[in-house]
Design an enzyme around this catalytic site. Structure first.
Site, PDB file in Angstrom:
ATOM      1  N   ASP A   9      15.584  88.473  50.953  1.00 33.41           N
ATOM      2  CA  ASP A   9      15.484  89.287  49.733  1.00 33.41           C
ATOM      3  C   ASP A   9      16.336  90.534  49.961  1.00 33.41           C
ATOM      4  O   ASP A   9      16.768  90.802  51.088  1.00 33.41           O
ATOM      5  CB  ASP A   9      14.019  89.680  49.475  1.00 33.41           C
ATOM      6  CG  ASP A   9      13.865  90.577  48.240  1.00 33.41           C
ATOM      7  OD1 ASP A   9      14.370  90.210  47.169  1.00 33.41           O
ATOM      8  OD2 ASP A   9      13.268  91.665  48.348  1.00 33.41           O
ATOM      9  N   TYR A  41      19.370  95.144  44.706  1.00 33.89           N
ATOM     10  CA  TYR A  41      20.385  94.227  44.169  1.00 33.89           C
ATOM     11  C   TYR A  41      20.487  94.348  42.645  1.00 33.89           C
ATOM     12  O   TYR A  41      21.538  94.110  42.068  1.00 33.89           O
ATOM     13  CB  TYR A  41      20.000  92.782  44.484  1.00 33.89           C
ATOM     14  CG  TYR A  41      20.261  92.296  45.898  1.00 33.89           C
ATOM     15  CD1 TYR A  41      20.876  93.089  46.862  1.00 33.89           C
ATOM     16  CD2 TYR A  41      19.887  90.991  46.260  1.00 33.89           C
ATOM     17  CE1 TYR A  41      21.099  92.598  48.151  1.00 33.89           C
ATOM     18  CE2 TYR A  41      20.122  90.496  47.537  1.00 33.89           C
ATOM     19  CZ  TYR A  41      20.724  91.306  48.484  1.00 33.89           C
ATOM     20  OH  TYR A  41      20.945  90.801  49.746  1.00 33.89           O
ATOM     21  N   GLY A  42      19.367  94.671  42.029  1.00 34.23           N
ATOM     22  CA  GLY A  42      19.233  94.538  40.577  1.00 34.23           C
ATOM     23  C   GLY A  42      20.190  95.377  39.754  1.00 34.23           C
ATOM     24  O   GLY A  42      20.426  95.091  38.585  1.00 34.23           O
ATOM     25  N   CYS A  73      14.004  86.182  45.951  1.00 33.23           N
ATOM     26  CA  CYS A  73      14.532  87.275  45.137  1.00 33.23           C
ATOM     27  C   CYS A  73      14.970  86.686  43.805  1.00 33.23           C
ATOM     28  O   CYS A  73      15.856  85.814  43.774  1.00 33.23           O
ATOM     29  CB  CYS A  73      15.720  87.900  45.865  1.00 33.23           C
ATOM     30  SG  CYS A  73      16.575  89.168  44.932  1.00 33.23           S
ATOM     31  N   ASN A  74      14.367  87.149  42.724  1.00 35.55           N
ATOM     32  CA  ASN A  74      14.737  86.644  41.398  1.00 35.55           C
ATOM     33  C   ASN A  74      16.185  86.998  41.060  1.00 35.55           C
ATOM     34  O   ASN A  74      16.903  86.204  40.474  1.00 35.55           O
ATOM     35  CB  ASN A  74      13.819  87.266  40.336  1.00 35.55           C
ATOM     36  CG  ASN A  74      12.373  86.854  40.515  1.00 35.55           C
ATOM     37  OD1 ASN A  74      11.906  85.917  39.900  1.00 35.55           O
ATOM     38  ND2 ASN A  74      11.651  87.561  41.370  1.00 35.55           N
ATOM     39  N   THR A  75      16.598  88.214  41.444  1.00 32.29           N
ATOM     40  CA  THR A  75      17.942  88.683  41.102  1.00 32.29           C
ATOM     41  C   THR A  75      19.000  87.834  41.805  1.00 32.29           C
ATOM     42  O   THR A  75      19.987  87.405  41.191  1.00 32.29           O
ATOM     43  CB  THR A  75      18.099  90.161  41.524  1.00 32.29           C
ATOM     44  OG1 THR A  75      16.972  90.895  41.059  1.00 32.29           O
ATOM     45  CG2 THR A  75      19.370  90.763  40.970  1.00 32.29           C
ATOM     46  N   CYS A 195      10.083  90.171  39.614  1.00 34.98           N
ATOM     47  CA  CYS A 195      10.796  90.709  40.774  1.00 34.98           C
ATOM     48  C   CYS A 195       9.779  90.723  41.911  1.00 34.98           C
ATOM     49  O   CYS A 195       8.644  91.195  41.723  1.00 34.98           O
ATOM     50  CB  CYS A 195      11.299  92.121  40.483  1.00 34.98           C
ATOM     51  SG  CYS A 195      11.867  93.031  41.943  1.00 34.98           S
ATOM     52  N   THR A 196      10.175  90.216  43.073  1.00 37.80           N
ATOM     53  CA  THR A 196       9.200  90.077  44.161  1.00 37.80           C
ATOM     54  C   THR A 196       8.677  91.438  44.644  1.00 37.80           C
ATOM     55  O   THR A 196       7.557  91.525  45.141  1.00 37.80           O
ATOM     56  CB  THR A 196       9.808  89.286  45.336  1.00 37.80           C
ATOM     57  OG1 THR A 196      11.101  89.819  45.660  1.00 37.80           O
ATOM     58  CG2 THR A 196       9.942  87.819  44.985  1.00 37.80           C
ATOM     59  N   HIS A 197       9.468  92.489  44.488  1.00 38.27           N
ATOM     60  CA  HIS A 197       8.990  93.821  44.879  1.00 38.27           C
ATOM     61  C   HIS A 197       7.743  94.240  44.076  1.00 38.27           C
ATOM     62  O   HIS A 197       6.873  94.941  44.588  1.00 38.27           O
ATOM     63  CB  HIS A 197      10.072  94.880  44.654  1.00 38.27           C
ATOM     64  CG  HIS A 197      11.111  94.966  45.731  1.00 38.27           C
ATOM     65  ND1 HIS A 197      12.139  94.065  45.848  1.00 38.27           N
ATOM     66  CD2 HIS A 197      11.284  95.860  46.745  1.00 38.27           C
ATOM     67  CE1 HIS A 197      12.908  94.401  46.879  1.00 38.27           C
ATOM     68  NE2 HIS A 197      12.409  95.495  47.443  1.00 38.27           N
TER      69      HIS A 197
END
Ligand code: DGL
Length: 279
Positions: A9, A41-42, A73-75, A195-197
């Site tokens: 991630d 990253y987003g 990581c979705n992004t 978003c995993t965060h």
């Protein structure tokens, strides 16, 4: 097969998927890469995220010999999963996408909130997913610039107190912008953490939007999918193969990673180390 499963991630966010991975894959070695030196990253654009994802994956394949990859990581999944799969056609690769499909099934009011990074919500992959669900629910999509970075900073002892305050203010601002939450007609009763965060601040968020609102994340289905892929590749480890290891690497602040590992995963500092900074 003794090789580890690689997980990466932009930072600590993907650690939120680790409990589900560990539960579904109790005998696997897990090797986590936190790209904290390059978070978030987003807000950095697809080209940057693609280059980072390819560099990390190359390192995990060549140096650590991973047998599967989880893009936690979705992004990065939105920007780069196709490129990763075409570069490593033999490697089982699992990505994460915001849980819009389960949300559309679960909502009773028909109104679903989606919080994700700017990169995720503006990606073609996300827009296609949204279109595929047209008519099944009313999605209120909220990009959350700054939130992943504030959560990342809240893991560092030196910036923790101030970052927690920023996180709280951003959660209030973004949830207000989405409208009313609750279980009455017209209210958002289901909230996708895209978003995993964001999973790490779910308690704070839940206090803001109300306990009746159902928050959805993606760790569990991703873990099951990883297990299915290893089963069909015939590379699943069993108890007979010896104890499973979990190793966490960061190219950012080691104390921040150790604190997060201790607090959320109950893993001691000896599971954490600095990653190769040249990657
Ligand atoms: N945790 C990541 C995600 O799931 C990326 C957040 C960021 O670095 O902006 O989208």
């Amino acid at each position: 097969m003794n090789a580890p499963i690689g997980v990466f991630d932009s930072g600590i966010g993907g650690l939120s998927a680790l409990p589900a991975l560990r539960a579904a894959l109790p005998h696997e070695h897990l090797l986590y890469w936190a790209d904290s030196a390059h978070a978030p990253y987003g807000e950095k654009g697809d080209d940057f995220v693609r280059l980072r994802s390819l560099a990390i994956t190359e390192h995990l394949v060549k140096v650590h010999g991973i047998k599967a990859l989880v893009v936690a990581c979705n992004t990065a999944t939105a920007a780069t999963i196709a490129a990763l799969r075409s570069t490593y056609p033999q490697l089982p690769i699992v990505g994460l996408e915001p849980a819009l499909k389960p949300a559309a099934q679960l909502t009773r009011t028909g109104r679903v909130g989606v919080m994700a990074t700017q990169g995720t919500v503006s990606s073609e992959k996300f827009q296609r997913l949204l279109q595929s669900l047209e008519g099944q629910a009313d999605f209120v999509v909220q990009p959350c610039p700054g939130l992943a970075l504030a959560i990342e900073n809240s893991a560092h002892p030196a910036t923790q107190v101030q970052a927690n305050q920023v996180v709280h203010e951003l959660l209030q601002r973004f949830s207000q912008a989405m409208g009313r939450f609750g279980t009455q007609p017209g209210e958002i009763d289901t909230l996708v953490l895209g978003c995993t965060h964001y999973v790490f601040v779910q308690d704070d968020l839940q206090r803001i939007v109300g306990a009746d609102v159902r928050c959805l994340s993606t760790g569990e289905p991703v873990a099951q999918q990883t297990r299915r892929l290893l089963e069909s590749a015939g590379t699943l480890r069993t108890s007979a193969d010896g104890a499973a290891q979990t190793q966490l690497l960061t190219n950012g602040d080691l104390a921040g990673l150790q604190g997060t590992a201790q607090r959320w995963l109950h893993l001691g500092a000896d599971h954490c180390a600095l990653a190769n900074a040249a990657v």
